[in-house]
Design a protein around this motif. Structure first.
Motif, PDB file in Angstrom:
ATOM      1  N   UNK A  49       0.826  -1.203   0.000  1.00 45.94           N
ATOM      2  CA  UNK A  49       0.000   0.000   0.000  1.00 45.94           C
ATOM      3  C   UNK A  49       0.862   1.257   0.000  1.00 45.94           C
ATOM      4  N   UNK A  50       1.948   1.227   0.739  1.00 48.47           N
ATOM      5  CA  UNK A  50       2.842   2.390   0.798  1.00 48.47           C
ATOM      6  C   UNK A  50       3.444   2.691  -0.564  1.00 48.47           C
ATOM      7  N   UNK A  51       3.688   1.673  -1.353  1.00 50.67           N
ATOM      8  CA  UNK A  51       4.377   1.852  -2.625  1.00 50.67           C
ATOM      9  C   UNK A  51       3.469   1.636  -3.836  1.00 50.67           C
ATOM     10  N   UNK A  52       2.176   1.517  -3.615  1.00 47.25           N
ATOM     11  CA  UNK A  52       1.262   1.177  -4.708  1.00 47.25           C
ATOM     12  C   UNK A  52       1.167   2.274  -5.770  1.00 47.25           C
ATOM     13  N   UNK A  53       1.505   3.494  -5.436  1.00 43.99           N
ATOM     14  CA  UNK A  53       1.402   4.557  -6.436  1.00 43.99           C
ATOM     15  C   UNK A  53       2.280   4.264  -7.653  1.00 43.99           C
ATOM     16  N   UNK A  54       3.382   3.561  -7.446  1.00 43.91           N
ATOM     17  CA  UNK A  54       4.248   3.195  -8.557  1.00 43.91           C
ATOM     18  C   UNK A  54       3.640   2.148  -9.468  1.00 43.91           C
ATOM     19  N   UNK A  55       2.606   1.450  -8.981  1.00 42.66           N
ATOM     20  CA  UNK A  55       1.962   0.413  -9.778  1.00 42.66           C
ATOM     21  C   UNK A  55       0.793   0.955 -10.594  1.00 42.66           C
ATOM     22  N   UNK A  56       0.373   2.180 -10.300  1.00 41.04           N
ATOM     23  CA  UNK A  56      -0.712   2.812 -11.053  1.00 41.04           C
ATOM     24  C   UNK A  56      -1.970   1.969 -11.062  1.00 41.04           C
ATOM     25  N   UNK A  57      -2.570   1.832 -12.247  1.00 37.69           N
ATOM     26  CA  UNK A  57      -3.824   1.088 -12.350  1.00 37.69           C
ATOM     27  C   UNK A  57      -3.606  -0.421 -12.439  1.00 37.69           C
ATOM     28  N   UNK A  58      -2.379  -0.870 -12.193  1.00 41.94           N
ATOM     29  CA  UNK A  58      -2.085  -2.303 -12.156  1.00 41.94           C
ATOM     30  C   UNK A  58      -2.275  -2.870 -10.758  1.00 41.94           C
ATOM     31  N   UNK A  59      -2.807  -2.068  -9.852  1.00 44.99           N
ATOM     32  CA  UNK A  59      -2.956  -2.476  -8.454  1.00 44.99           C
ATOM     33  C   UNK A  59      -4.346  -2.100  -7.974  1.00 44.99           C
ATOM     34  N   UNK A  60      -4.997  -3.031  -7.296  1.00 39.01           N
ATOM     35  CA  UNK A  60      -6.298  -2.778  -6.679  1.00 39.01           C
ATOM     36  C   UNK A  60      -6.238  -3.216  -5.237  1.00 39.01           C
ATOM     37  N   UNK A  61      -6.690  -2.361  -4.341  1.00 42.27           N
ATOM     38  CA  UNK A  61      -6.758  -2.704  -2.921  1.00 42.27           C
ATOM     39  C   UNK A  61      -8.187  -3.081  -2.585  1.00 42.27           C
ATOM     40  N   UNK A  62      -8.347  -4.182  -1.862  1.00 38.99           N
ATOM     41  CA  UNK A  62      -9.664  -4.623  -1.412  1.00 38.99           C
ATOM     42  C   UNK A  62      -9.713  -4.563   0.106  1.00 38.99           C
TER      43      UNK A  62
END
Length: 88
Positions: free
Chosen positions: A3-16
């Protein structure tokens, strides 16, 4: 850490938010990779569930990694000090 680094994954990451086990398995089935990038884990079951779905595994060096990851065969090792590897 994800979650801390998810911004680098852009729309390739979804948090549930927390889900029931059944709903979680549905999400895993629709996914294409399982990532265990944590400071502390103890042989997490979700990695086995991802393996069952045929996903490659991305793991850093925490408890259980040796029992689950064959680097280059069923997934890849991630250095706990280099979060850019997750993005790459």
């Amino acid at each position: 850490q994800i979650l801390r680094h998810s911004s680098g994954l852009g729309d390739h990451f979804t948090y549930y938010a927390p889900l029931s086990h059944e709903d979680t398995l549905e999400v895993i089935l629709k996914s294409n990779i399982t990532i265990c990038y944590s400071l502390r884990e103890c042989l997490p079951v979700f990695v086995y569930e991802g393996m069952l779905m045929g996903h490659p595994i991305l793991r850093n060096d925490v408890s259980g990694m040796q029992e689950q990851l064959a680097d280059g065969r069923n997934g890849w090792f991630l250095d706990s000090n280099d979060f850019q590897q997750v993005v790459s």
